[in-house]
Scaffold this active site. Structure first.
Site, PDB file in Angstrom:
ATOM      1  N   ARG A 254       0.840  -1.214   0.000  1.00 43.29           N
ATOM      2  CA  ARG A 254       0.000   0.000   0.000  1.00 43.29           C
ATOM      3  C   ARG A 254       0.872   1.260   0.000  1.00 43.29           C
ATOM      4  O   ARG A 254       0.433   2.336  -0.373  1.00 43.29           O
ATOM      5  CB  ARG A 254      -0.980  -0.012   1.178  1.00 43.29           C
ATOM      6  CG  ARG A 254      -1.823   1.272   1.283  1.00 43.29           C
ATOM      7  CD  ARG A 254      -3.125   1.087   2.068  1.00 43.29           C
ATOM      8  NE  ARG A 254      -2.944   0.412   3.329  1.00 43.29           N
ATOM      9  CZ  ARG A 254      -2.437   0.970   4.431  1.00 43.29           C
ATOM     10  NH1 ARG A 254      -2.064   2.234   4.428  1.00 43.29           N
ATOM     11  NH2 ARG A 254      -2.308   0.263   5.538  1.00 43.29           N
TER      12      ARG A 254
ATOM     13  N   TYR B  48     -13.122  17.040 -17.353  1.00 41.09           N
ATOM     14  CA  TYR B  48     -13.583  15.651 -17.415  1.00 41.09           C
ATOM     15  C   TYR B  48     -14.763  15.526 -16.436  1.00 41.09           C
ATOM     16  O   TYR B  48     -14.697  16.027 -15.307  1.00 41.09           O
ATOM     17  CB  TYR B  48     -12.427  14.727 -17.023  1.00 41.09           C
ATOM     18  CG  TYR B  48     -12.820  13.280 -16.889  1.00 41.09           C
ATOM     19  CD1 TYR B  48     -13.080  12.508 -18.013  1.00 41.09           C
ATOM     20  CD2 TYR B  48     -12.946  12.686 -15.633  1.00 41.09           C
ATOM     21  CE1 TYR B  48     -13.452  11.180 -17.893  1.00 41.09           C
ATOM     22  CE2 TYR B  48     -13.312  11.356 -15.508  1.00 41.09           C
ATOM     23  CZ  TYR B  48     -13.567  10.613 -16.638  1.00 41.09           C
ATOM     24  OH  TYR B  48     -13.930   9.296 -16.521  1.00 41.09           O
TER      25      TYR B  48
ATOM     26  N   ASP C  12      -4.149  18.305 -15.733  1.00 38.22           N
ATOM     27  CA  ASP C  12      -4.530  16.945 -16.107  1.00 38.22           C
ATOM     28  C   ASP C  12      -4.002  16.749 -17.528  1.00 38.22           C
ATOM     29  O   ASP C  12      -4.517  17.332 -18.484  1.00 38.22           O
ATOM     30  CB  ASP C  12      -6.063  16.796 -16.059  1.00 38.22           C
ATOM     31  CG  ASP C  12      -6.534  15.385 -16.436  1.00 38.22           C
ATOM     32  OD1 ASP C  12      -5.786  14.677 -17.141  1.00 38.22           O
ATOM     33  OD2 ASP C  12      -7.653  15.011 -16.047  1.00 38.22           O
TER      34      ASP C  12
ATOM     35  N   LYS D 265      -5.678   5.611 -19.923  1.00 40.86           N
ATOM     36  CA  LYS D 265      -5.844   6.015 -21.315  1.00 40.86           C
ATOM     37  C   LYS D 265      -4.547   5.798 -22.103  1.00 40.86           C
ATOM     38  O   LYS D 265      -4.125   4.680 -22.271  1.00 40.86           O
ATOM     39  CB  LYS D 265      -6.325   7.471 -21.368  1.00 40.86           C
ATOM     40  CG  LYS D 265      -7.426   7.803 -20.348  1.00 40.86           C
ATOM     41  CD  LYS D 265      -8.748   7.125 -20.623  1.00 40.86           C
ATOM     42  CE  LYS D 265      -9.745   7.223 -19.482  1.00 40.86           C
ATOM     43  NZ  LYS D 265      -9.983   8.551 -18.928  1.00 40.86           N
TER      44      LYS D 265
HETATM   45  C1  LIG Z   1     -10.599   9.158 -17.799  1.00 39.88           C
HETATM   46  C2  LIG Z   1     -10.146  10.482 -17.344  1.00 39.88           C
HETATM   47  C3  LIG Z   1     -10.016  10.771 -15.973  1.00 39.88           C
HETATM   48  C4  LIG Z   1     -10.382   9.776 -14.897  1.00 39.88           C
HETATM   49  O1  LIG Z   1      -9.526   8.685 -14.910  1.00 39.88           O
HETATM   50  P1  LIG Z   1      -9.933   7.197 -14.399  1.00 39.88           P
HETATM   51  O2  LIG Z   1      -8.673   6.439 -14.648  1.00 39.88           O
HETATM   52  O3  LIG Z   1     -11.101   6.736 -15.197  1.00 39.88           O
HETATM   53  O4  LIG Z   1     -10.258   7.327 -12.955  1.00 39.88           O
HETATM   54  C5  LIG Z   1      -9.545  12.025 -15.628  1.00 39.88           C
HETATM   55  N1  LIG Z   1      -9.229  12.957 -16.560  1.00 39.88           N
HETATM   56  C6  LIG Z   1      -9.354  12.710 -17.879  1.00 39.88           C
HETATM   57  C7  LIG Z   1      -9.006  13.767 -18.853  1.00 39.88           C
HETATM   58  C8  LIG Z   1      -9.822  11.467 -18.315  1.00 39.88           C
HETATM   59  O5  LIG Z   1      -9.949  11.243 -19.631  1.00 39.88           O
END
Ligand SMILES: *Cc1c(COP(=O)(O)O)cnc(C)c1O
Length: 401
Positions: free
Chosen positions: A58, A116, A190, A215
């Site tokens: 963890r 998002y 982000d 992603k």
């Molecule tokens: C998918 C996404 C998130 C969230 O991520 P998860 O891995 O699904 O928790 C945050 N920001 C962007 C731009 C995303 O495309």
């Protein structure tokens, strides 16, 4: 950080080894909840932090830490900064862990309206309940941003997403970072849509970068994970502690999938960008397409800004069809090669209808003001032969109502 100069492409492929063990060639999955100590002295030194050593998964483990460090090194490449990273259980937990580390009750976040969807909800529902408020404004209006920072001293974090989903609107990272610094607010970008290969926010003075590694960084759609990257050592301990105590750490399996996926990140991003630019050019010329949102197009209003802060334009685009809601839904069903799926950044081409999925709960007027009409289609352009993607779009467009 490797001492010898090495390119981002090579860094993606490089093996990261755990200095404590004899070396397998490729990083294995450390499927262990804890690590054994050699003796009580060893244990005491590790617990006191006098000796490096793993304790409990963890808190991180060799697979998780190697993945985080590789992403940190990519984000910091060429900046001279020594960045660190923490892999988290998802992109969402990267965001929540970061905010909970930095902000406390009665402090607030300044951000944009078109984040998002999950991030918007996290801010307005969960963090709001913890006493952390959010101001959503147009971050491209720098005077307005400065007015907020000046007037509301509770603002402790400027939170940025660029390009934004699904309109691909870009924000000026450098200008925003300078403003936040002036008023003593942290900054976070982000960087999910770009990956560090296309955009390095740390270069523009940004404090923290987060990713949904689910992603592009993983790229193969087989894991959920996130990462927080920082470079100021003052916050490293705090972040580590928050993640450890909230229990938002990534698991070794998902970290390992991400680590393996990243070996081809440079090749993938190059191909995603090339394919998307060809798809965008095709769509822009099509009479049944009213508008294409792709930063690589010369006609795109964000082209110059994107060129300044990105090295390429990536695989994400959206386009507006010359039809109504029914026509758009039919168009999506007519696609045979592209897959309908609510994610992005995978190697195969994915299609999404924002109005009936990611933006379903936003009222039509607000949605349309933000450029998300009933006829907007989002495409995560994959790395297949681009002819196959274009011919699928072409046959569906020729059936358009
Ligand atoms: C998918 C996404 C998130 C969230 O991520 P998860 O891995 O699904 O928790 C945050 N920001 C962007 C731009 C995303 O495309």
């Amino acid at each position: 950080m490797p001492t010898k100069k090495i390119s981002a492409h090579s860094l993606c492929v490089k093996e990261y080894h755990d200095g404590k063990t004899t070396q397998p060639h490729v990083m294995p999955i450390y499927a262990t909840s804890s690590f054994a100590f050699e003796n009580i002295e060893d244990s005491i030194q590790i617990f006191k932090g006098e000796n490096h050593g793993h304790v409990y998964s963890r808190y991180g483990n060799p697979t998780i830490d190697a993945t985080a460090q590789k992403i940190a090194d990519l984000e910091a490449l060429g900046t001279g900064l020594n960045a660190y990273g923490f892999m988290t259980s998802s992109g969402m937990s990267a965001i929540s862990s970061l905010v909970m580390s930095l902000l406390s009750k009665d402090q607030s976040i300044l951000t944009q309206g078109d984040l998002y969807g999950g991030t918007t909800e996290l801010f307005s529902k969960v963090l709001f309940q913890a006493g952390i408020k959010t101001h959503k404004i147009d971050l491209s209006d720098l005077d307005e941003v400065e007015r907020y920072l000046l007037q509301d001293r509770s603002i402790k974090l400027l939170y940025i997403e660029t390009p934004a989903n699904p309109t691909m609107k870009c924000l000026d990272i450098h200008a925003l970072s300078k403003l936040a610094k002036k008023y003593g607010a942290f900054t976070c970008v982000d960087n999910t849509f770009c990956t560090p290969l296309l955009q390095q926010p740390l270069k523009f003075g940004i404090d923290f970068v987060i990713h949904s590694t689910t992603k592009y960084l993983n790229g193969h759609g087989n894991s959920i994970a996130g990462v927080i990257i920082g470079h100021d050592l003052e916050y490293k301990k705090k972040l580590g502690m928050t993640i450890k105590l909230l229990g938002t750490t990534c698991n070794a399996w998902d970290a390992w999938l991400t680590y393996t996926g990243m070996k081809t990140l440079a090749l993938r991003m190059e191909r995603h960008s090339l394919n998307a630019s060809k798809v965008a050019e095709y769509l822009e010329k099509h009479p049944k397409v009213n508008k294409v949102n792709y930063n690589g197009l010369l006609s795109n209003p964000y082209h110059a800004l994107a060129k300044r802060q990105m090295t390429d334009f990536g695989g994400m685009l959206s386009f507006d069809l010359d039809t109504d809601l029914q026509g758009t839904l039919k168009f999506i069903n007519d696609l045979k090669f592209c897959t309908q799926a609510p994610t992005l950044g995978d190697v195969d081409t994915l299609v999404l209808h924002p109005a009936t999925s990611s933006h379903l709960n936003i009222d039509k007027k607000t949605r349309e003001q933000n450029g998300i009409s009933d006829s907007l289609v989002r495409l995560s352009v994959g790395i297949e032969d681009v002819e196959d993607i274009v011919s699928d779009l072409d046959q569906a467009l020729s059936n358009l109502l």
